[in-house]
Write a protein that holds these residues in place. Structure first.
Motif, PDB file in Angstrom:
ATOM      1  N   VAL A  29      64.646 -64.688  22.730  1.00 16.90           N
ATOM      2  CA  VAL A  29      64.170 -66.024  22.390  1.00 16.90           C
ATOM      3  C   VAL A  29      65.243 -66.630  21.498  1.00 16.90           C
ATOM      4  O   VAL A  29      65.619 -66.059  20.485  1.00 16.90           O
ATOM      5  N   GLU A  30      65.765 -67.776  21.945  1.00 16.33           N
ATOM      6  CA  GLU A  30      66.915 -68.374  21.287  1.00 16.33           C
ATOM      7  C   GLU A  30      66.626 -69.790  20.831  1.00 16.33           C
ATOM      8  O   GLU A  30      65.921 -70.530  21.506  1.00 16.33           O
ATOM      9  N   SER A  31      67.225 -70.120  19.706  1.00 17.70           N
ATOM     10  CA  SER A  31      67.196 -71.503  19.241  1.00 17.70           C
ATOM     11  C   SER A  31      68.627 -72.017  19.167  1.00 17.70           C
ATOM     12  O   SER A  31      69.117 -72.604  20.118  1.00 17.70           O
ATOM     13  N   CYS A  32      69.350 -71.735  18.096  1.00 19.79           N
ATOM     14  CA  CYS A  32      70.676 -72.347  17.915  1.00 19.79           C
ATOM     15  C   CYS A  32      71.705 -71.928  18.967  1.00 19.79           C
ATOM     16  O   CYS A  32      72.687 -72.647  19.170  1.00 19.79           O
ATOM     17  N   THR A  33      71.492 -70.830  19.635  1.00 25.70           N
ATOM     18  CA  THR A  33      72.439 -70.404  20.675  1.00 25.70           C
ATOM     19  C   THR A  33      72.138 -71.033  22.028  1.00 25.70           C
ATOM     20  O   THR A  33      72.932 -70.905  22.963  1.00 25.70           O
ATOM     21  N   GLY A  34      71.016 -71.695  22.154  1.00 25.44           N
ATOM     22  CA  GLY A  34      70.727 -72.505  23.328  1.00 25.44           C
ATOM     23  C   GLY A  34      70.840 -71.803  24.666  1.00 25.44           C
ATOM     24  O   GLY A  34      71.231 -72.418  25.651  1.00 25.44           O
ATOM     25  N   GLY A  35      70.519 -70.522  24.724  1.00 22.41           N
ATOM     26  CA  GLY A  35      70.561 -69.799  25.991  1.00 22.41           C
ATOM     27  C   GLY A  35      71.823 -68.985  26.214  1.00 22.41           C
ATOM     28  O   GLY A  35      71.944 -68.305  27.236  1.00 22.41           O
ATOM     29  N   LEU A  36      72.746 -69.013  25.273  1.00 26.17           N
ATOM     30  CA  LEU A  36      74.010 -68.279  25.449  1.00 26.17           C
ATOM     31  C   LEU A  36      73.813 -66.766  25.520  1.00 26.17           C
ATOM     32  O   LEU A  36      74.532 -66.086  26.252  1.00 26.17           O
ATOM     33  N   LEU A  37      72.861 -66.239  24.746  1.00 27.29           N
ATOM     34  CA  LEU A  37      72.625 -64.796  24.785  1.00 27.29           C
ATOM     35  C   LEU A  37      72.109 -64.377  26.159  1.00 27.29           C
ATOM     36  O   LEU A  37      72.629 -63.431  26.763  1.00 27.29           O
ATOM     37  N   GLY A  38      71.113 -65.069  26.652  1.00 29.90           N
ATOM     38  CA  GLY A  38      70.607 -64.755  27.988  1.00 29.90           C
ATOM     39  C   GLY A  38      71.688 -64.896  29.044  1.00 29.90           C
ATOM     40  O   GLY A  38      71.803 -64.080  29.952  1.00 29.90           O
ATOM     41  N   ALA A  39      72.518 -65.928  28.917  1.00 24.35           N
ATOM     42  CA  ALA A  39      73.608 -66.136  29.871  1.00 24.35           C
ATOM     43  C   ALA A  39      74.622 -65.000  29.801  1.00 24.35           C
ATOM     44  O   ALA A  39      75.111 -64.533  30.834  1.00 24.35           O
ATOM     45  N   MET A 142      83.347 -71.512  10.303  1.00 26.42           N
ATOM     46  CA  MET A 142      83.563 -71.450  11.747  1.00 26.42           C
ATOM     47  C   MET A 142      83.104 -72.752  12.384  1.00 26.42           C
ATOM     48  O   MET A 142      82.273 -73.455  11.839  1.00 26.42           O
ATOM     49  N   THR A 143      83.625 -73.022  13.557  1.00 22.57           N
ATOM     50  CA  THR A 143      83.144 -74.166  14.325  1.00 22.57           C
ATOM     51  C   THR A 143      81.747 -73.861  14.852  1.00 22.57           C
ATOM     52  O   THR A 143      81.310 -72.703  14.866  1.00 22.57           O
ATOM     53  N   ARG A 144      81.073 -74.878  15.310  1.00 21.22           N
ATOM     54  CA  ARG A 144      79.743 -74.723  15.908  1.00 21.22           C
ATOM     55  C   ARG A 144      79.751 -73.678  17.018  1.00 21.22           C
ATOM     56  O   ARG A 144      78.908 -72.775  17.052  1.00 21.22           O
ATOM     57  N   ASN A 145      80.711 -73.773  17.922  1.00 22.84           N
ATOM     58  CA  ASN A 145      80.745 -72.834  19.039  1.00 22.84           C
ATOM     59  C   ASN A 145      81.034 -71.414  18.595  1.00 22.84           C
ATOM     60  O   ASN A 145      80.501 -70.458  19.169  1.00 22.84           O
ATOM     61  N   ARG A 146      81.854 -71.236  17.568  1.00 23.41           N
ATOM     62  CA  ARG A 146      82.132 -69.886  17.075  1.00 23.41           C
ATOM     63  C   ARG A 146      80.904 -69.290  16.391  1.00 23.41           C
ATOM     64  O   ARG A 146      80.634 -68.099  16.539  1.00 23.41           O
ATOM     65  N   VAL A 147      80.166 -70.098  15.626  1.00 21.98           N
ATOM     66  CA  VAL A 147      78.916 -69.610  15.022  1.00 21.98           C
ATOM     67  C   VAL A 147      78.011 -69.087  16.131  1.00 21.98           C
ATOM     68  O   VAL A 147      77.449 -67.990  16.038  1.00 21.98           O
TER      69      VAL A 147
END
Length: 164
Positions: A29-39, A142-147
């Protein structure tokens, strides 16, 4: 390839191999990563044998409705808190019917930070048959994407440790 992305793919491959060997199912279940972990998990062939699915609950309303985070928890502690992360993980584990569920909620930036929760603050929850744990990591400067990338890497490391 970006070395951070290479690390994410390596971690994903290792996680899937361990989970397949042990017969462990995983949900997120993701919030700030917006699905990146599942992807990242599903980028690996054979992921469907262990990865059952996930929720992307960017809004507080969806945190409540989809994974059962208490309105009181969100009001008292906010979306970026270990309390919320624990409830997210527990709700995902129950609703997905998995052995392990991990949650990610944080402040990726560039705005939205505060003195108490600066940009780069990310809370993780891990729900297993033994209970629910949580922790907070600060991915500063870090940048947003690096976080978001580092949050995904940390979540995969947590899952891998939990698989055993």
């Amino acid at each position: 390839m970006d070395p951070v992305l290479a690390d994410i793919f390596r971690l994903s491959k290792d996680l899937l191999e361990k989970a397949q060997t042990r017969g462990v199912t995983i949900g997120v279940v993701e919030s700030c990563t917006g699905g990146l972990l599942g992807a990242a998990i599903t980028a690996m062939p054979g992921s469907s044998t262990v990865f059952m699915g996930g929720f992307m609950t960017y809004s507080n309303d969806l945190k409540e409705r989809l994974v059962g985070v208490s309105h009181d928890t969100l009001r008292k502690h906010g979306a970026v808190s270990e309390d919320t992360a624990r409830e997210m993980a527990a709700g995902a584990r129950e609703r997905l019917g998995v052995d392990l569920a991990i949650s990610i909620t944080g402040v990726a930036g560039p705005g939205g930070g505060s003195a108490e929760k600066p940009i780069g603050t990310v809370c993780f929850g891990l729900a297993t048959s033994d209970g629910v744990s949580s922790e907070t990591q600060l991915f500063a400067d870090m940048t947003r994407n690096r976080v978001r990338d580092y949050a995904v890497m940390h979540a995969m490391k947590c899952l891998s440790e939990a698989v055993g």
